[in-house]
Design a protein around this motif. Structure first.
Motif, PDB file in Angstrom:
ATOM      1  N   PHE A  51       0.858  -1.190   0.000  1.00 14.63           N
ATOM      2  CA  PHE A  51       0.000   0.000   0.000  1.00 14.63           C
ATOM      3  C   PHE A  51       0.891   1.236   0.000  1.00 14.63           C
ATOM      4  CE2 PHE A  51       0.951  -1.051   4.333  1.00 14.63           C
ATOM      5  CZ  PHE A  51       1.162   0.163   4.970  1.00 14.63           C
ATOM      6  N   ALA A  52       0.338   2.345  -0.463  1.00 14.09           N
ATOM      7  CA  ALA A  52       1.069   3.609  -0.484  1.00 14.09           C
ATOM      8  C   ALA A  52       0.563   4.492   0.648  1.00 14.09           C
ATOM      9  CB  ALA A  52       0.877   4.312  -1.820  1.00 14.09           C
ATOM     10  N   GLN A  53       1.480   5.259   1.245  1.00 12.26           N
ATOM     11  CA  GLN A  53       1.130   6.106   2.372  1.00 12.26           C
ATOM     12  C   GLN A  53       1.956   7.381   2.323  1.00 12.26           C
ATOM     13  OE1 GLN A  53       1.955   4.374   6.234  1.00 12.26           O
ATOM     14  NE2 GLN A  53      -0.102   4.906   6.909  1.00 12.26           N
ATOM     15  N   GLU A  54       1.392   8.453   2.888  1.00 19.89           N
ATOM     16  CA  GLU A  54       2.063   9.750   2.900  1.00 19.89           C
ATOM     17  C   GLU A  54       2.907   9.884   4.158  1.00 19.89           C
ATOM     18  OE1 GLU A  54       2.225  13.982   4.251  1.00 19.89           O
ATOM     19  OE2 GLU A  54       0.801  12.543   5.035  1.00 19.89           O
ATOM     20  N   ARG A  55       4.097  10.468   3.978  1.00 16.82           N
ATOM     21  CA  ARG A  55       4.955  10.801   5.113  1.00 16.82           C
ATOM     22  C   ARG A  55       5.760  12.042   4.741  1.00 16.82           C
ATOM     23  NH1 ARG A  55       8.590   6.109   6.843  1.00 16.82           N
ATOM     24  NH2 ARG A  55       9.742   6.722   4.995  1.00 16.82           N
ATOM     25  N   ASN A  56       5.577  13.107   5.498  1.00 21.88           N
ATOM     26  CA  ASN A  56       6.287  14.376   5.278  1.00 21.88           C
ATOM     27  C   ASN A  56       6.052  14.939   3.882  1.00 21.88           C
ATOM     28  OD1 ASN A  56       7.361  14.110   7.862  1.00 21.88           O
ATOM     29  ND2 ASN A  56       9.185  13.061   7.115  1.00 21.88           N
ATOM     30  N   GLY A  57       4.830  14.833   3.384  1.00 21.86           N
ATOM     31  CA  GLY A  57       4.497  15.386   2.082  1.00 21.86           C
ATOM     32  C   GLY A  57       4.969  14.560   0.906  1.00 21.86           C
ATOM     33  N   GLU A  58       5.517  13.382   1.148  1.00 20.32           N
ATOM     34  CA  GLU A  58       5.970  12.486   0.084  1.00 20.32           C
ATOM     35  C   GLU A  58       5.168  11.191   0.177  1.00 20.32           C
ATOM     36  OE1 GLU A  58       8.201  13.232  -2.182  1.00 20.32           O
ATOM     37  OE2 GLU A  58       8.900  15.108  -1.313  1.00 20.32           O
ATOM     38  N   TYR A  60       5.156   7.018  -0.069  1.00 19.40           N
ATOM     39  CA  TYR A  60       6.033   5.865   0.080  1.00 19.40           C
ATOM     40  C   TYR A  60       5.229   4.593  -0.112  1.00 19.40           C
ATOM     41  CZ  TYR A  60       9.587   8.972   1.897  1.00 19.40           C
ATOM     42  OH  TYR A  60      10.513   9.969   2.020  1.00 19.40           O
ATOM     43  N   LEU A  61       5.873   3.579  -0.689  1.00 18.46           N
ATOM     44  CA  LEU A  61       5.254   2.281  -0.925  1.00 18.46           C
ATOM     45  C   LEU A  61       5.717   1.330   0.171  1.00 18.46           C
ATOM     46  CD1 LEU A  61       3.446   0.794  -2.948  1.00 18.46           C
ATOM     47  CD2 LEU A  61       5.495   0.133  -4.167  1.00 18.46           C
ATOM     48  N   HIS A  62       4.776   0.822   0.951  1.00 14.16           N
ATOM     49  CA  HIS A  62       5.066  -0.086   2.055  1.00 14.16           C
ATOM     50  C   HIS A  62       4.632  -1.500   1.680  1.00 14.16           C
ATOM     51  CE1 HIS A  62       5.698   3.168   5.010  1.00 14.16           C
ATOM     52  NE2 HIS A  62       4.802   3.811   4.278  1.00 14.16           N
ATOM     53  N   GLY A  63       5.377  -2.489   2.166  1.00 11.55           N
ATOM     54  CA  GLY A  63       4.948  -3.880   2.052  1.00 11.55           C
ATOM     55  C   GLY A  63       5.217  -4.562   0.725  1.00 11.55           C
ATOM     56  N   MET A  64       5.816  -3.875  -0.228  1.00 13.15           N
ATOM     57  CA  MET A  64       6.138  -4.536  -1.500  1.00 13.15           C
ATOM     58  C   MET A  64       7.365  -5.417  -1.291  1.00 13.15           C
ATOM     59  SD  MET A  64       7.007  -2.776  -5.089  1.00 13.15           S
ATOM     60  CE  MET A  64       8.106  -3.555  -6.212  1.00 13.15           C
ATOM     61  N   HIS A  65       7.290  -6.648  -1.754  1.00 15.48           N
ATOM     62  CA  HIS A  65       8.386  -7.593  -1.540  1.00 15.48           C
ATOM     63  C   HIS A  65       9.176  -7.789  -2.829  1.00 15.48           C
ATOM     64  CE1 HIS A  65      10.302 -11.575  -1.010  1.00 15.48           C
ATOM     65  NE2 HIS A  65      10.464 -11.136   0.221  1.00 15.48           N
ATOM     66  N   ILE A  66      10.435  -7.390  -2.795  1.00 15.13           N
ATOM     67  CA  ILE A  66      11.379  -7.668  -3.885  1.00 15.13           C
ATOM     68  C   ILE A  66      12.460  -8.545  -3.272  1.00 15.13           C
ATOM     69  CG2 ILE A  66      12.997  -6.730  -5.569  1.00 15.13           C
ATOM     70  CD1 ILE A  66      11.438  -4.127  -5.521  1.00 15.13           C
ATOM     71  N   PRO A  67      12.516  -9.847  -3.625  1.00 16.87           N
ATOM     72  CA  PRO A  67      13.501 -10.741  -3.003  1.00 16.87           C
ATOM     73  C   PRO A  67      14.929 -10.281  -3.277  1.00 16.87           C
ATOM     74  CG  PRO A  67      12.031 -11.941  -4.480  1.00 16.87           C
ATOM     75  CD  PRO A  67      11.696 -10.509  -4.614  1.00 16.87           C
ATOM     76  N   GLU A  68      15.829 -10.682  -2.397  1.00 11.70           N
ATOM     77  CA  GLU A  68      17.233 -10.317  -2.577  1.00 11.70           C
ATOM     78  C   GLU A  68      17.746 -10.884  -3.898  1.00 11.70           C
ATOM     79  OE1 GLU A  68      19.508 -11.569   0.776  1.00 11.70           O
ATOM     80  OE2 GLU A  68      18.819  -9.897   2.004  1.00 11.70           O
ATOM     81  N   THR A  99      -7.467  11.297  -0.649  1.00  9.24           N
ATOM     82  CA  THR A  99      -7.435  10.285   0.418  1.00  9.24           C
ATOM     83  C   THR A  99      -7.870  10.879   1.750  1.00  9.24           C
ATOM     84  OG1 THR A  99      -5.079  10.711   0.767  1.00  9.24           O
ATOM     85  CG2 THR A  99      -5.657   8.838  -0.620  1.00  9.24           C
ATOM     86  N   ARG A 100      -7.568  12.128   2.006  1.00 13.09           N
ATOM     87  CA  ARG A 100      -7.954  12.757   3.277  1.00 13.09           C
ATOM     88  C   ARG A 100      -9.448  13.040   3.344  1.00 13.09           C
ATOM     89  NH1 ARG A 100      -2.845  16.604   3.050  1.00 13.09           N
ATOM     90  NH2 ARG A 100      -1.357  15.246   4.094  1.00 13.09           N
ATOM     91  N   GLU A 101     -10.065  13.380   2.221  1.00 13.20           N
ATOM     92  CA  GLU A 101     -11.464  13.794   2.251  1.00 13.20           C
ATOM     93  C   GLU A 101     -12.449  12.637   2.232  1.00 13.20           C
ATOM     94  OE1 GLU A 101     -12.917  14.476  -2.318  1.00 13.20           O
ATOM     95  OE2 GLU A 101     -11.869  16.134  -1.327  1.00 13.20           O
ATOM     96  N   GLY A 102     -12.144  11.565   1.523  1.00 17.17           N
ATOM     97  CA  GLY A 102     -13.199  10.588   1.277  1.00 17.17           C
ATOM     98  C   GLY A 102     -12.967   9.169   1.735  1.00 17.17           C
ATOM     99  N   GLY A 103     -12.031   8.919   2.632  1.00 15.92           N
ATOM    100  CA  GLY A 103     -11.811   7.553   3.079  1.00 15.92           C
ATOM    101  C   GLY A 103     -11.293   6.644   1.986  1.00 15.92           C
ATOM    102  N   LEU A 104     -10.510   7.192   1.076  1.00 20.18           N
ATOM    103  CA  LEU A 104      -9.945   6.396  -0.011  1.00 20.18           C
ATOM    104  C   LEU A 104      -8.542   5.946   0.366  1.00 20.18           C
ATOM    105  CD1 LEU A 104     -11.035   8.642  -3.007  1.00 20.18           C
ATOM    106  CD2 LEU A 104     -12.202   6.650  -2.112  1.00 20.18           C
ATOM    107  N   THR A 105      -8.044   4.957  -0.338  1.00 20.47           N
ATOM    108  CA  THR A 105      -6.702   4.452  -0.088  1.00 20.47           C
ATOM    109  C   THR A 105      -5.936   4.354  -1.406  1.00 20.47           C
ATOM    110  OG1 THR A 105      -5.440   2.690   0.958  1.00 20.47           O
ATOM    111  CG2 THR A 105      -7.398   2.032  -0.260  1.00 20.47           C
TER     112      THR A 105
END
Length: 159
Positions: A51-58, A60-68, A99-105
């Motif tokens: 999932f994607a999430q905001e941090r400090n106005g940027e 970021y993509l969390h939880g994506m798995h790219i194996p070594e 995302t802030r106004e309508g409960g979207l992700t």
């Protein structure tokens, strides 16, 4: 060395289209390390819990798995690290406002190479209820049955 052309899909998130209704899609670049790119070029990635999430106005993509990378050395990357998404400021502001106004992700749909660059397709999505999922499955089954009937009728195999 000539640059590759076209679009080569590495991974897609099929469950996202089942769990969410997609409202809008955006194409974003990703800030990757060298071994991550090599592992992606080998066709190895997973978007299952990403999932994607905001941090400090940027974004970021969390939880994506790219194996070594198998031939990597001590400089190999961490498989589930947080990766920065590269978008225009106007696109970031538009996504954050919605995302802030309508409960979207924000959910990643695909990871692919577009003309040699690693890209991710981010969708602005609204979660489906379980009855919506059942209705979609029933509609898809009905459409499939209609298509079968048209196919049989076209071949002269009427019942």
């Amino acid at each position: 060395m000539p640059r590759e052309k076209g679009r080569k899909v590495v991974a897609s998130n099929k469950k996202a289209r089942h769990d969410y209704s997609i409202l809008d899609t955006y194409e974003a670049g990703m800030a990757l390390t060298g071994t991550e790119v090599k592992s992606l070029r080998a066709g190895r990635a997973s978007l299952v819990d990403a999932f994607a999430q905001e941090r400090n106005g940027e974004l970021y993509l969390h939880g994506m798995h790219i194996p070594e990378y198998t031939q990597g050395t001590w400089t190999n990357h961490e498989p589930r690290r947080t990766r920065k998404l590269l978008l225009n400021r106007t696109e970031i502001d538009r996504l954050l406002g919605k995302t802030r106004e309508g409960g979207l992700t924000m959910v990643p749909l695909q990871v692919y190479f577009s003309d040699g660059w690693a890209k991710v397709e981010i969708a602005l999505a609204k979660g489906k209820k379980s009855y919506d999922k059942r209705q979609d499955l029933a509609k898809r089954d009905a459409d499939r049955e209609i298509a079968r009937a048209h196919g049989r009728r076209g071949k002269g195999m009427d019942d």
